[in-house]
Design a protein around this motif. Structure first.
Motif, PDB file in Angstrom:
ATOM      1  N   GLN A   4       8.382   5.569  -0.805  1.00 14.59           N
ATOM      2  CA  GLN A   4       7.131   5.677  -0.051  1.00 14.59           C
ATOM      3  C   GLN A   4       5.994   6.230  -0.909  1.00 14.59           C
ATOM      4  O   GLN A   4       4.838   5.953  -0.667  1.00 14.59           O
ATOM      5  CB  GLN A   4       7.326   6.577   1.166  1.00 14.59           C
ATOM      6  N   ASN A   5       6.324   7.031  -1.913  1.00  9.58           N
ATOM      7  CA  ASN A   5       5.298   7.635  -2.760  1.00  9.58           C
ATOM      8  C   ASN A   5       4.988   6.798  -3.992  1.00  9.58           C
ATOM      9  O   ASN A   5       4.109   7.143  -4.758  1.00  9.58           O
ATOM     10  CB  ASN A   5       5.728   9.046  -3.189  1.00  9.58           C
ATOM     11  N   GLN A   6       5.708   5.718  -4.218  1.00  5.75           N
ATOM     12  CA  GLN A   6       5.490   4.894  -5.399  1.00  5.75           C
ATOM     13  C   GLN A   6       4.414   3.853  -5.119  1.00  5.75           C
ATOM     14  O   GLN A   6       4.305   3.335  -4.023  1.00  5.75           O
ATOM     15  CB  GLN A   6       6.787   4.223  -5.834  1.00  5.75           C
ATOM     16  N   GLN A   7       3.639   3.558  -6.152  1.00 10.33           N
ATOM     17  CA  GLN A   7       2.578   2.572  -6.047  1.00 10.33           C
ATOM     18  C   GLN A   7       3.156   1.165  -5.934  1.00 10.33           C
ATOM     19  O   GLN A   7       4.153   0.857  -6.577  1.00 10.33           O
ATOM     20  CB  GLN A   7       1.682   2.636  -7.289  1.00 10.33           C
ATOM     21  N   ALA A  86       7.250  -5.058  -6.208  1.00  8.89           N
ATOM     22  CA  ALA A  86       8.022  -3.857  -5.896  1.00  8.89           C
ATOM     23  C   ALA A  86       7.183  -2.903  -5.055  1.00  8.89           C
ATOM     24  O   ALA A  86       5.956  -2.860  -5.170  1.00  8.89           O
ATOM     25  CB  ALA A  86       8.463  -3.170  -7.188  1.00  8.89           C
ATOM     26  N   ASN A  87       7.863  -2.136  -4.218  1.00  6.75           N
ATOM     27  CA  ASN A  87       7.227  -1.118  -3.367  1.00  6.75           C
ATOM     28  C   ASN A  87       6.159  -1.714  -2.452  1.00  6.75           C
ATOM     29  O   ASN A  87       5.133  -1.100  -2.202  1.00  6.75           O
ATOM     30  CB  ASN A  87       6.631   0.012  -4.219  1.00  6.75           C
ATOM     31  N   ILE A  88       6.412  -2.927  -1.993  1.00  2.83           N
ATOM     32  CA  ILE A  88       5.493  -3.602  -1.076  1.00  2.83           C
ATOM     33  C   ILE A  88       6.171  -3.640   0.291  1.00  2.83           C
ATOM     34  O   ILE A  88       7.328  -4.059   0.396  1.00  2.83           O
ATOM     35  CB  ILE A  88       5.153  -5.011  -1.581  1.00  2.83           C
TER      36      ILE A  88
END
Length: 164
Positions: A4-7, A86-88
């Motif tokens: 959740q904290n990753q771009q 990623a992280n989407i």
């Protein structure tokens, strides 16, 4: 660190021509025809997960040119791209792969199709822009209709086939 904290990450890894074919079943006689060809164009989009955050997106175009009832040429091209996503959030990933990626690779396919048709001895066919968002929405609607008891067949224009 949690996801959740990753771009979010979205990167083009590679854009490439996956397949290109040309058929001229009535050459050379077709070059003597005075009448201009009737052009039919079909479009398809696909996505395949290659790894957890790596996806291949493809756009396939089929161009068929006929003079009267004879095929002047048939060209099928499939342009592909490998993308890292990623992280989407999941609700954003599907539209990104179904709309954003085709928008990136389609201009390459348009150029390749025009080039191969010109090299075949015909005037180039300049493909129009495609609204991949509308195309995506049509496919979603067809899928929903199919899940609600449609025939399961999707017509070339993206609409669901109706049971008679």
């Amino acid at each position: 660190m949690s996801d959740q904290n990753q771009q979010p990450v979205f990167q083009i890894q590679r854009v490439y021509l996956k397949d290109l074919s040309l058929e001229q079943p009535n050459s050379p006689a077709i070059f003597l025809e005075q009448e201009g060809p009737n052009i039919e164009i079909a479009v398809d989009v696909g996505v395949e997960a290659l790894a957890e955050t790596i996806f291949e997106s493809t756009v396939t175009i089929t161009v068929t040119a006929k003079v009267k009832d004879k095929v002047a040429f048939l060209v099928e091209g499939k342009q592909a791209g490998i993308f890292e996503a990623a992280n989407i959030p999941p609700e954003q990933l599907d539209p990104l792969l179904g709309i954003g990626c085709p928008n990136i690779i389609y201009p390459y396919l348009r150029a390749n199709i025009a080039d191969i048709i010109t090299r075949a001895g015909f005037p180039p066919v300049h493909l129009a822009e495609i609204n991949f968002e509308a195309f995506y929405q049509q496919r979603l609607q067809a899928l929903q209709q199919q899940q609600q008891g449609g025939s399961g067949l999707v017509m070339p224009d993206g609409t669901a086939a109706v049971k008679q």
